[in-house]
Design an enzyme around this catalytic site. Structure first.
Site, PDB file in Angstrom:
ATOM      1  N   LYS A 121       0.826  -1.205   0.000  1.00  0.00           N
ATOM      2  CA  LYS A 121       0.000   0.000   0.000  1.00  0.00           C
ATOM      3  C   LYS A 121       0.863   1.260   0.000  1.00  0.00           C
ATOM      4  O   LYS A 121       0.615   2.206  -0.749  1.00  0.00           O
ATOM      5  CB  LYS A 121      -0.933  -0.006   1.201  1.00  0.00           C
ATOM      6  CG  LYS A 121      -1.924   1.161   1.227  1.00  0.00           C
ATOM      7  CD  LYS A 121      -1.739   1.968   2.473  1.00  0.00           C
ATOM      8  CE  LYS A 121      -2.653   3.184   2.480  1.00  0.00           C
ATOM      9  NZ  LYS A 121      -2.431   4.015   3.683  1.00  0.00           N
ATOM     10  N   ASP A 139      -6.675   0.716   1.432  1.00  0.00           N
ATOM     11  CA  ASP A 139      -6.554   0.494   2.872  1.00  0.00           C
ATOM     12  C   ASP A 139      -7.872  -0.078   3.384  1.00  0.00           C
ATOM     13  O   ASP A 139      -8.784  -0.379   2.604  1.00  0.00           O
ATOM     14  CB  ASP A 139      -6.179   1.786   3.605  1.00  0.00           C
ATOM     15  CG  ASP A 139      -7.196   2.907   3.372  1.00  0.00           C
ATOM     16  OD1 ASP A 139      -8.319   2.630   2.860  1.00  0.00           O
ATOM     17  OD2 ASP A 139      -6.885   4.052   3.712  1.00  0.00           O
TER      18      ASP A 139
END
Length: 217
Positions: A121, A139
């Site tokens: 991420k 997320d």
């Protein structure tokens, strides 16, 4: 509403609401963005933005950061949480950037993910926001909204990322992930909407009778 209709509606509505979404983390270049995103793990962007000015006053480049001790870094970033791990990662990744990348943040996903403290991420955010390479950082918040909006039924953020990339055109990814974040914070929060409250949820699923339970990321 069919999935294709939901996709088109969500793209259009988010663009109306957030035509030019800003990057939430304050930074001046790829290195300061990388450090800020690393610090944001299990911490709010607001808190990170309160901490990074003091950190970057000490060191805003890999050379100066590598010269700091882990203890010096840790003392500054303590309010962000997980400071023992994060301080070690920041120092070591700075050293690696000097040793292997001539002091530059690499515009390469694999190289970024090999840096200490940098997961998929974080690497995706840097690729998208520092280098304008299409990426779709996902997320837990985006994971939750994707399920509420019927865009993914993935049990992991990795599966949700794959689903979203299939549904939306690559040229929208970098902007769209920010738009979803801002919408989630403002209208479709974890506690403020259960899939039956906000505008997008009620438009996509006007007849939803029960709260939408999110599959764990």
């Amino acid at each position: 509403m069919r999935k294709a209709e939901r996709v088109n509606y969500i793209l259009r509505r988010l663009q109306e609401l957030y035509p030019q979404p800003p990057i939430p983390l304050d930074h001046s270049d790829p290195f300061t963005l990388l450090v800020a995103v690393l610090l944001s793990a299990q911490c709010t962007d607001e808190r990170v933005n309160q901490v990074t000015p003091a950190l970057f006053a000490l060191a805003d480049n890999p050379h100066d950061m590598a010269a700091l001790s882990v203890e010096q870094i840790r003392e500054v970033i303590r309010p962000c949480g997980l400071s023992p791990q994060k301080s070690k990662a920041i120092k070591r990744l700075s050293e690696i950037l000097l040793e292997e990348h001539e002091g530059n943040v690499p515009a390469d996903m694999d190289a970024l993910e090999r840096l200490p403290g940098v997961g998929h991420k974080t690497a995706s955010v840097v690729m998208a926001q520092a280098f304008a390479v299409p990426a779709f950082p996902v997320d837990t918040h985006i994971h939750r909204l994707a399920q509420r909006w019927g865009l993914s039924s993935g049990k992991s953020v990795a599966q949700t990322e794959r689903d979203l990339k299939r549904l939306f055109p690559p040229e929208s990814w970098n902007r769209l992930h920010l738009q979803i974040i801002f919408y989630g914070r403002e209208f479709c929060t974890a506690r403020g909407c259960d899939g039956r409250v906000c505008e997008i949820c009620t438009t996509c699923y006007p007849n939803r009778k029960h709260p939408k339970k999110t599959l764990k990321a």
